[in-house]
Design an enzyme around this catalytic site. Structure first.
Site, PDB file in Angstrom:
ATOM      1  N   LYS A  50      -0.774  74.651  98.003  1.00  0.00           N
ATOM      2  CA  LYS A  50      -0.861  76.285  97.107  1.00  0.00           C
ATOM      3  C   LYS A  50       0.260  75.785  95.726  1.00  0.00           C
ATOM      4  CE  LYS A  50      -2.050  79.790  99.053  1.00  0.00           C
ATOM      5  NZ  LYS A  50      -3.720  80.293  99.213  1.00  0.00           N
TER       6      LYS A  50
ATOM      7  N   THR B  47      -3.776  76.167 103.076  1.00  0.00           N
ATOM      8  CA  THR B  47      -2.980  76.408 101.829  1.00  0.00           C
ATOM      9  C   THR B  47      -2.167  77.658 102.063  1.00  0.00           C
ATOM     10  OG1 THR B  47      -4.637  77.367 100.581  1.00  0.00           O
ATOM     11  CG2 THR B  47      -4.520  74.950 100.157  1.00  0.00           C
TER      12      THR B  47
ATOM     13  N   ARG C  43      16.736  68.262  56.082  1.00  0.00           N
ATOM     14  CA  ARG C  43      15.725  69.148  56.286  1.00  0.00           C
ATOM     15  C   ARG C  43      15.966  69.915  57.510  1.00  0.00           C
ATOM     16  NH1 ARG C  43      11.648  65.069  59.840  1.00  0.00           N
ATOM     17  NH2 ARG C  43      13.112  64.272  61.236  1.00  0.00           N
TER      18      ARG C  43
ATOM     19  N   GLN D 248      13.441  60.360  66.831  1.00  0.00           N
ATOM     20  CA  GLN D 248      13.465  59.289  67.688  1.00  0.00           C
ATOM     21  C   GLN D 248      15.054  58.831  67.747  1.00  0.00           C
ATOM     22  OE1 GLN D 248      11.285  59.781  65.254  1.00  0.00           O
ATOM     23  NE2 GLN D 248       9.511  58.625  65.448  1.00  0.00           N
TER      24      GLN D 248
ATOM     25  N   HIS E 137       7.778  71.446  62.416  1.00  0.00           N
ATOM     26  CA  HIS E 137       7.970  71.558  61.042  1.00  0.00           C
ATOM     27  C   HIS E 137       8.036  72.951  60.420  1.00  0.00           C
ATOM     28  CE1 HIS E 137       6.686  67.378  61.550  1.00  0.00           C
ATOM     29  NE2 HIS E 137       5.641  68.081  62.324  1.00  0.00           N
TER      30      HIS E 137
HETATM   31  O1  AZA Z   1      11.845  62.480  63.047  1.00  0.00           O
HETATM   32  C1  AZA Z   1      10.677  62.142  62.433  1.00  0.00           C
HETATM   33  N1  AZA Z   1      10.013  61.403  63.316  1.00  0.00           N
HETATM   34  C2  AZA Z   1       8.755  60.831  62.770  1.00  0.00           C
HETATM   35  O2  AZA Z   1       8.273  59.778  63.237  1.00  0.00           O
HETATM   36  C3  AZA Z   1       7.993  61.724  61.539  1.00  0.00           C
HETATM   37  N2  AZA Z   1       6.994  61.510  61.170  1.00  0.00           N
HETATM   38  N3  AZA Z   1       6.836  62.580  60.402  1.00  0.00           N
HETATM   39  N4  AZA Z   1       8.074  63.322  60.290  1.00  0.00           N
HETATM   40  C4  AZA Z   1       9.056  62.608  61.041  1.00  0.00           C
HETATM   41  N5  AZA Z   1       9.951  63.014  61.690  1.00  0.00           N
END
Ligand code: AZA
Length: 295
Positions: A10, A57, A176, A228, A256
């Site tokens: 379920k 279920t 940014r 990353q 973005h």
């Molecule tokens: O932080 C980011 N990692 C990316 O791999 C990436 N690619 N475009 N903008 C980005 N900004």
């Protein structure tokens, strides 16, 4: 042909439970959505229309509500383990249960500076989730997660030095906006039995609080070179803070906010260091994933 994999049960079982403290009058609520799927010697229900192996279920749904009444429903790691363990104990032909619990975050209201005894606000979108596999043979594997925690920083994020070739138009930036909807998960070392999960019951809430605090602190304070790089630091911190975890996984959409050139109107400056008005994008969005393990 043969059944190569099968599980059923379920989904979307919504559960609410209130705890009433008679002495203080303070009431505490928990709300969750449960999915419980069973696996085992059930192939003949698919291949031979043999329903004798089918725990309906509907019975799975009934069991979720009964166990919610008879046992604590929090922390969700405990309840998932209890629920899955019930099925492999009760039915000898069921060998594994896959339980997903999405818990909804009812935050107690503060009224006139005091926590209100029975009123709550839901943080839009943020949930605390658990995905557990309770297996007769392999024990109990649990992954906890924070999902839907939307964050934004208006500076403190850069992205430059990336591959520039005939496919590249993205300008480098040293300042940014960074915004994402956090999906952070941590996988616990496998528990041998439900009793082992029970013995660790105090660790689950602490781990969730640590993971949430670490995520927010790193997001806010890291001078981010990229999504990353920042998510890796978050992962390292969670592994250090919660020794019983094996792997931390993040999946972060990069939501973005595009700069908007307004110079066509009387030369208005609204890009680079003059940028104030931006265009939030619904998509396409970056999606950055990683898993970080010990060693
Ligand atoms: O932080 C980011 N990692 C990316 O791999 C990436 N690619 N475009 N903008 C980005 N900004």
């Amino acid at each position: 042909p043969h059944v190569s994999a099968a599980r059923y049960g379920k989904d979307n079982v919504r559960v609410y439970k209130v705890h009433r403290d008679q002495s203080t009058g303070v009431q505490t609520v928990a709300e969750m959505t449960v999915c419980c799927l069973l696996e085992g010697d059930i192939e003949t229900s698919y291949t031979k229309a043999d329903n004798s192996v089918v725990v309906a279920t509907d019975s799975v749904k009934n069991t979720i509500y009964l166990l919610a009444k008879q046992s604590p429903v929090t922390p969700p790691e405990y309840f998932a383990s209890l629920l899955g363990s019930h099925f492999i104990k009760k039915y000898s032909h069921i060998h594994a249960a896959h339980v997903k619990i999405i818990t909804h975050h009812w935050e107690r209201m503060t009224i006139d500076g005091k926590p209100h005894p029975h009123s709550f606000v839901k943080n839009a979108g943020e949930t605390r989730n658990v995905e557990a596999t309770i297996s007769r043979k392999d024990g109990i594997s649990i992954t906890s997660s924070i999902v839907g925690l939307s964050v934004l920083k208006s500076t403190g994020s850069a992205f430059h030095g990336f591959v520039r070739d005939e496919y590249t138009t993205l300008p480098e930036t040293w300042d940014r906006i960074l915004s994402t909807d956090v999906d952070a998960g941590w996988t616990w070392k496998t528990f041998g039995t439900h009793e082992a999960v029970q013995a660790s019951v105090g660790k689950f809430d602490k781990a969730w609080e640590a993971a949430r605090d670490i995520t927010l602190k790193r997001f806010a304070t890291d001078d981010s070179a990229s999504v990353q790089a920042t998510m890796y630091k978050m992962s390292e911190d969670i592994l250090a803070a919660v020794p019983e975890t094996e792997t931390v996984t993040y999946a972060l959409p990069n939501k973005h906010y595009f700069e908007l050139d307004l110079s066509w109107h009387k030369g208005i400056k609204n890009t680079g260091t003059d940028a104030e008005v931006y265009v939030p994008q619904s998509g396409p969005n970056g999606l950055i994933k990683c898993s970080v393990s010990r060693g």
